[in-house]
Design an enzyme around this catalytic site. Structure first.
Site, mmCIF file in Angstrom:
data_model
loop_
_atom_site.group_PDB
_atom_site.id
_atom_site.type_symbol
_atom_site.label_atom_id
_atom_site.label_comp_id
_atom_site.label_asym_id
_atom_site.label_seq_id
_atom_site.Cartn_x
_atom_site.Cartn_y
_atom_site.Cartn_z
ATOM 1 N N ARG A 241 0.851 -1.181 0.000
ATOM 2 C CA ARG A 241 0.000 0.000 0.000
ATOM 3 C C ARG A 241 0.892 1.237 0.000
ATOM 4 N NH1 ARG A 241 -3.557 -2.679 -1.556
ATOM 5 N NH2 ARG A 241 -5.633 -3.003 -0.646
ATOM 6 N N GLU A 270 -3.304 7.306 -4.542
ATOM 7 C CA GLU A 270 -3.478 6.900 -5.930
ATOM 8 C C GLU A 270 -4.941 7.042 -6.360
ATOM 9 O OE1 GLU A 270 -1.963 2.845 -5.267
ATOM 10 O OE2 GLU A 270 -4.011 2.100 -5.582
ATOM 11 N N HIS A 288 -0.896 0.139 -9.839
ATOM 12 C CA HIS A 288 -1.584 -0.836 -8.974
ATOM 13 C C HIS A 288 -2.106 -2.035 -9.780
ATOM 14 C CE1 HIS A 288 -3.822 -1.259 -4.889
ATOM 15 N NE2 HIS A 288 -3.485 -2.434 -5.389
HETATM 16 C C1 DGY Z 1 -5.748 -6.120 -2.670
HETATM 17 O O1 DGY Z 1 -6.350 -7.183 -2.866
HETATM 18 O O2 DGY Z 1 -5.788 -5.518 -1.607
HETATM 19 C C2 DGY Z 1 -4.941 -5.607 -3.812
HETATM 20 O O3 DGY Z 1 -4.312 -4.422 -3.508
HETATM 21 C C3 DGY Z 1 -5.816 -5.467 -5.035
HETATM 22 O O4 DGY Z 1 -4.991 -5.319 -6.126
#
Ligand code: DGY
Length: 322
Positions: A241, A270, A288
């Site tokens: 993240r 983002e 992402h």
């Molecule tokens: C999640 O599953 O949290 C991922 O970041 C999605 O791409």
């Protein structure tokens, strides 16, 4: 088992197989043109719903959760991360929350490996030279990167994704180091070197991969003070993240070479990313895409639907968060 008397709000356009299952088993309210719902639109749509199948793009803040209709008692997210949901607010309101913890694993580990390779071998700079018509030809000292074998890969967060990354990195003969709050059992460590502190891990890593969830404890875990622990020129990878990284500090370190390269798939705020990443030669930036494979997104959708099925069947949620 089908639940055609239950209205299921599906907030995003999911892969066809997931939508087909949702429409087969529920009175599904789909988002055919994949509009990004504002909080207001989300609440308007939710008024008729008994359940919501959401994504990380829908922010279930305390206010949104408090305004959900009484009938909506389950929210299941097509993601492993749940930082877009105020879990305490859900608990207080008696709304169950489920996630999709397994589908993301391999795809995200693969994208971390891709970023590691791209950074170690300077792939973004190579591509830039070609597209800008600046490549003057092969030379023995041109575009030298580094091999991965024997390098220490420091994984902050040796959970499912971290372990899948470690398995892949071992195939490149990398040494695996990790830090978790709790040391893992030997079978899960699979030979990885445990570091009891973040500092010790950061100091040991040639390449540091962030694989921890976004929590108050991990917010800006990579910032000037902790970047100073890294080996000069270390590579930093983030597929977890954006909130884990203090962007201005990492950018400053990339500019001076204190950090050698960064491979980033996630960003604070983002899709708006810190403008100073753009134009840096020593970054590989992805939008992402960690779990963006059809296999992952199908599995994630099915896992999230499994939670809702279990809820209406009166069974325990297989992937319960709240
Ligand atoms: C999640 O599953 O949290 C991922 O970041 C999605 O791409």
């Amino acid at each position: 088992m089908t639940f055609k008397n239950k209205k299921l709000l599906v907030t995003r356009r999911l892969p066809a197989a997931v939508l087909a299952r949702a429409a087969r088993d529920y009175d599904a309210m789909l988002n055919a043109d994949d509009t990004l719902y504002s909080a207001e639109m989300l609440l308007t749509k939710a008024q008729d719903a008994d359940a919501a199948l959401i994504c990380l793009s829908e922010k279930f803040t305390g206010e949104v959760i408090a305004a959900l209709p009484e009938r909506l008692r389950i929210v299941s997210t097509v993601s492993v991360g749940t930082d877009h949901i105020d879990l305490d607010a859900a608990r207080r309101r008696g709304v169950r929350v489920g996630n999709a913890p397994h589908g993301v694993t391999i795809a995200t580990a693969e994208i971390a490996m891709l970023l590691i390779l791209a950074c170690a071998r300077r792939a973004p700079e190579g591509q830039q030279l070609i597209v800008q018509h600046q490549w003057e030809g092969w030379s023995p000292t041109f575009m030298l990167g580094q091999r991965l074998d024997g390098k220490a890969l420091g994984i902050l967060g040796l959970g499912k994704i971290g372990q899948a990354l470690a398995r892949r990195a071992r195939a490149f003969d990398m040494e695996i180091h990790y830090h978790n709050r709790q040391r893992l059992p030997e079978a899960e460590e699979a030979g990885a070197v445990y570091h009891a502190s973040t500092e010790s891990l950061f100091r040991a890593a040639d390449i540091l991969s962030l694989n921890a969830p976004a929590t108050p404890a991990t917010k800006y875990i990579l910032r000037a003070e902790t970047i100073a622990w890294l080996k000069p020129g270390a590579i930093v990878i983030n597929t977890a993240r954006g909130d884990l990284v203090q962007d201005a500090d990492l950018i400053a370190a990339l500019k001076t070479g204190r950090a050698g390269y960064a491979g980033l798939d996630v960003f604070e705020g983002e899709p708006n990313i810190h403008k100073d990443y753009i134009g840096l030669p020593n970054v590989m930036l992805l939008p992402h895409m960690g779990s963006a494979t059809i296999e992952a997104r199908n599995q994630m959708g099915f896992e999230a639907l499994d939670n809702i099925d279990a809820f209406f069947a009166g069974r325990a949620l297989p992937f319960a968060v709240v």
